[in-house]
Enzyme design. Sequence first.
Site, PDB file in Angstrom:
ATOM      1  CB  SER A 143      -0.854  -0.034   1.270  1.00  0.00           C
ATOM      2  OG  SER A 143      -1.328   1.237   1.582  1.00  0.00           O
ATOM      3  CE1 TYR A 173      -4.407  -2.026   5.086  1.00  0.00           C
ATOM      4  CE2 TYR A 173      -4.166   0.277   4.437  1.00  0.00           C
ATOM      5  CZ  TYR A 173      -4.400  -1.043   4.100  1.00  0.00           C
ATOM      6  OH  TYR A 173      -4.631  -1.391   2.782  1.00  0.00           O
TER       7      TYR A 173
HETATM    8  P1  NAD Z   1     -12.011  -5.815   0.326  1.00  0.00           P
HETATM    9  O1  NAD Z   1     -12.432  -5.517   1.727  1.00  0.00           O
HETATM   10  O2  NAD Z   1     -12.943  -5.519  -0.803  1.00  0.00           O
HETATM   11  O3  NAD Z   1     -11.564  -7.342   0.223  1.00  0.00           O
HETATM   12  C1  NAD Z   1     -10.897  -8.011   1.231  1.00  0.00           C
HETATM   13  C2  NAD Z   1     -11.366  -9.459   1.211  1.00  0.00           C
HETATM   14  O4  NAD Z   1     -10.621 -10.169   2.186  1.00  0.00           O
HETATM   15  C3  NAD Z   1     -12.853  -9.622   1.579  1.00  0.00           C
HETATM   16  O5  NAD Z   1     -13.511 -10.406   0.609  1.00  0.00           O
HETATM   17  C4  NAD Z   1     -12.816 -10.328   2.927  1.00  0.00           C
HETATM   18  O6  NAD Z   1     -13.899 -11.229   3.127  1.00  0.00           O
HETATM   19  C5  NAD Z   1     -11.500 -11.059   2.840  1.00  0.00           C
HETATM   20  N1  NAD Z   1     -10.952 -11.397   4.170  1.00  0.00           N
HETATM   21  C6  NAD Z   1     -10.938 -10.624   5.271  1.00  0.00           C
HETATM   22  N2  NAD Z   1     -10.394 -11.292   6.298  1.00  0.00           N
HETATM   23  C7  NAD Z   1     -10.025 -12.497   5.817  1.00  0.00           C
HETATM   24  C8  NAD Z   1      -9.423 -13.640   6.406  1.00  0.00           C
HETATM   25  N3  NAD Z   1      -9.055 -13.663   7.696  1.00  0.00           N
HETATM   26  N4  NAD Z   1      -9.213 -14.722   5.625  1.00  0.00           N
HETATM   27  C9  NAD Z   1      -9.600 -14.723   4.317  1.00  0.00           C
HETATM   28  N5  NAD Z   1     -10.176 -13.686   3.717  1.00  0.00           N
HETATM   29  C10 NAD Z   1     -10.401 -12.582   4.463  1.00  0.00           C
HETATM   30  O7  NAD Z   1     -10.619  -5.072   0.145  1.00  0.00           O
HETATM   31  P2  NAD Z   1      -9.874  -4.474  -1.119  1.00  0.00           P
HETATM   32  O8  NAD Z   1     -10.011  -3.006  -1.074  1.00  0.00           O
HETATM   33  O9  NAD Z   1     -10.231  -5.196  -2.353  1.00  0.00           O
HETATM   34  O10 NAD Z   1      -8.358  -4.780  -0.692  1.00  0.00           O
HETATM   35  C11 NAD Z   1      -7.633  -5.898  -1.141  1.00  0.00           C
HETATM   36  C12 NAD Z   1      -6.185  -5.715  -0.704  1.00  0.00           C
HETATM   37  O11 NAD Z   1      -5.674  -4.504  -1.236  1.00  0.00           O
HETATM   38  C13 NAD Z   1      -5.992  -5.601   0.810  1.00  0.00           C
HETATM   39  O12 NAD Z   1      -4.782  -6.226   1.176  1.00  0.00           O
HETATM   40  C14 NAD Z   1      -5.907  -4.120   1.037  1.00  0.00           C
HETATM   41  O13 NAD Z   1      -5.225  -3.825   2.229  1.00  0.00           O
HETATM   42  C15 NAD Z   1      -5.124  -3.702  -0.199  1.00  0.00           C
HETATM   43  N6  NAD Z   1      -5.231  -2.306  -0.577  1.00  0.00           N
HETATM   44  C16 NAD Z   1      -6.444  -1.711  -0.845  1.00  0.00           C
HETATM   45  C17 NAD Z   1      -6.470  -0.381  -1.242  1.00  0.00           C
HETATM   46  C18 NAD Z   1      -7.763   0.315  -1.567  1.00  0.00           C
HETATM   47  O14 NAD Z   1      -7.724   1.516  -1.900  1.00  0.00           O
HETATM   48  N7  NAD Z   1      -8.891  -0.360  -1.499  1.00  0.00           N
HETATM   49  C19 NAD Z   1      -5.279   0.340  -1.365  1.00  0.00           C
HETATM   50  C20 NAD Z   1      -4.083  -0.292  -1.071  1.00  0.00           C
HETATM   51  C21 NAD Z   1      -4.055  -1.613  -0.705  1.00  0.00           C
END
Ligand code: NAD
Length: 285
Positions: free
Chosen positions: A168, A181
């Site tokens: 991130s 985070y």
């Molecule tokens: P999201 O919340 O849409 O998806 C996360 C998924 O992880 C969900 O489907 C959830 O059910 C699953 N999950 C949660 N806990 C879990 C566990 N213990 N075991 C298995 N599955 C589990 O999130 P997203 O925005 O698509 O993010 C995906 C990745 O990208 C994450 O690592 C997040 O930190 C990273 N990220 C997101 C952004 C953003 O702007 N959204 C930016 C940088 C990094």
Amino acid sequence: MSIPYRVDIEDKVVAITGGAGVLCGCMAKGMAESGAKVAILDLNLEMAEKVASEIKSAGNTAFAVKCNVLEKLSIEEAEEAIRKELGSVDILINGAGGNHPKGTTSNEFLTQADLDNDIADAVSFYDLEQAGIQFVFNLNFIGTLLPTQVFTKNMVKKGGGCVINISSMNSFTPLTKIPAYSAAKAAITNFTQWLAVHFSKTGIRVNAIAPGFFLTAQNEKLLMNEDGNWTERAQKIIRNTPMEKFGSPEDLLGALFWLTSEKGAGFVTGTVIPVDGGFSAYSGV
Ligand code: NAD
């Protein structure tokens, strides 16, 4: 789904943790469209099945499996189920992760008022509880380490494979309000480099993608007011993103395809690729 280009991942078995989520669901669909056999691992089986069924409707191969990335047994069971259904995993994408309100302060900066406890309902640095911090740290860091332990064993036996971690912007410079985070994603960047070196003699490459800002379920409350307008924080992000917009999940596919391609990135390991509209390059001046 329209994909940016095709790479040599046809018939590769891909495991994507958090594959039911917004960003990783898109990655799952993109990899499948490029010919890979995709296993979607998620705590939320119903949502994982929804992604798998969309992939199958498009004529591609997918398998949904319930998995908790914080429980080794659950990951081992998922690995066995995937091996029986699709074969042993060639590419692991460690996507499960995210922030939690319990690891978040109300204000960007500490003031005397925080110490005097006179801001109603405000969570100061001193109010953060160990359990909340640990939840966020575990989900992002331990939730990457354990699946890597489980899924790379067969890659070592096969003499090659690929791991993609999801870092991130926080990993380069911490963002205000979200200390757990930020620290956890900094750990992911560091761990990506450590693993790349550790696996360098096995044929397994390890890289990370650092997404900039994407509007998804987990950050919606920080970025959008109840009336649908951007919060002050969202406006600040856009001001500090030279391309002046949030990313869309499809923007991650080009970097993902390149990093997972043996032909395209066979000599690339230990990198963290920002996909951020210029955010990490911009000092704000
Ligand atoms: P999201 O919340 O849409 O998806 C996360 C998924 O992880 C969900 O489907 C959830 O059910 C699953 N999950 C949660 N806990 C879990 C566990 N213990 N075991 C298995 N599955 C589990 O999130 P997203 O925005 O698509 O993010 C995906 C990745 O990208 C994450 O690592 C997040 O930190 C990273 N990220 C997101 C952004 C953003 O702007 N959204 C930016 C940088 C990094």
